[in-house]
Scaffold this motif. Structure first.
Motif, PDB file in Angstrom:
ATOM      1  N   LYS A   3       0.844  -1.192   0.000  1.00  0.00           N
ATOM      2  CA  LYS A   3       0.000   0.000   0.000  1.00  0.00           C
ATOM      3  C   LYS A   3       0.879   1.241   0.000  1.00  0.00           C
ATOM      4  O   LYS A   3       0.496   2.287  -0.497  1.00  0.00           O
ATOM      5  CB  LYS A   3      -0.929   0.020   1.225  1.00  0.00           C
ATOM      6  CG  LYS A   3      -1.937  -1.093   1.220  1.00  0.00           C
ATOM      7  CD  LYS A   3      -2.840  -0.954   0.034  1.00  0.00           C
ATOM      8  CE  LYS A   3      -3.863  -2.059   0.002  1.00  0.00           C
ATOM      9  NZ  LYS A   3      -4.702  -1.971  -1.184  1.00  0.00           N
ATOM     10  N   ARG A   4       2.069   1.090   0.568  1.00  0.00           N
ATOM     11  CA  ARG A   4       3.069   2.157   0.563  1.00  0.00           C
ATOM     12  C   ARG A   4       4.447   1.528   0.705  1.00  0.00           C
ATOM     13  O   ARG A   4       4.619   0.573   1.456  1.00  0.00           O
ATOM     14  CB  ARG A   4       2.839   3.122   1.722  1.00  0.00           C
ATOM     15  CG  ARG A   4       3.736   4.362   1.631  1.00  0.00           C
ATOM     16  CD  ARG A   4       3.653   5.192   2.858  1.00  0.00           C
ATOM     17  NE  ARG A   4       4.697   4.668   3.773  1.00  0.00           N
ATOM     18  CZ  ARG A   4       4.843   5.050   5.013  1.00  0.00           C
ATOM     19  NH1 ARG A   4       4.008   5.905   5.537  1.00  0.00           N
ATOM     20  NH2 ARG A   4       5.791   4.556   5.764  1.00  0.00           N
ATOM     21  N   THR A  14       8.508   2.844   1.213  1.00  0.00           N
ATOM     22  CA  THR A  14       9.435   3.951   1.421  1.00  0.00           C
ATOM     23  C   THR A  14      10.847   3.388   1.523  1.00  0.00           C
ATOM     24  O   THR A  14      11.100   2.496   2.338  1.00  0.00           O
ATOM     25  CB  THR A  14       9.097   4.708   2.722  1.00  0.00           C
ATOM     26  OG1 THR A  14       7.733   5.127   2.667  1.00  0.00           O
ATOM     27  CG2 THR A  14      10.004   5.900   2.903  1.00  0.00           C
TER      28      THR A  14
END
Length: 116
Positions: A87-88, A90
């Motif tokens: 979903k994300r 980083t």
């Protein structure tokens, strides 16, 4: 082609063992570490028998190198593998984030004369 259940189970176990052996990627979640079987741009798979249904933040490592902090959700179970969708994602950094612009010729340290 039809194979007896025992033969198919043996082939599946050998395939999983080979994937675990050749892949260095690991997922750390809640203090536990799980081997990644497959990694894709949109997620990764873990052995369904070893990993829980992860949901939330996890850290992705290549050996000891921290690659990503990820927000994941368990998506699809197929052939004994659970696919976790990003979903994300980083990228992890070993330097703190800068809140200001750094000039190119900025000194990195202050050296003083200690002979006095």
């Amino acid at each position: 082609m039809y194979l007896p259940k025992e033969v198919q189970a043996g082939l599946d176990a050998a395939r999983k063992a080979e994937l675990k052996k050749k892949n260095r990627l690991r997922v750390k979640a809640g203090g536990e570490i799980f081997k990644v079987l497959r990694f894709r741009e949109d997620g990764f798979t873990l052995d369904v028998e070893e990993a829980p249904h992860l949901r939330g933040f996890v850290d992705l490592y290549d050996g000891a190198k921290h690659l990503y902090q990820c927000l994941v959700i368990a998506s699809v179970e197929e052939d004994g593998e659970m696919f976790y969708e990003f979903k994300r994602v980083t990228a992890a950094s070993d330097k703190p984030a800068l809140d200001y612009y750094v000039e190119e010729d900025t000194p990195v340290a202050l050296v003083t004369d200690q002979r006095e």
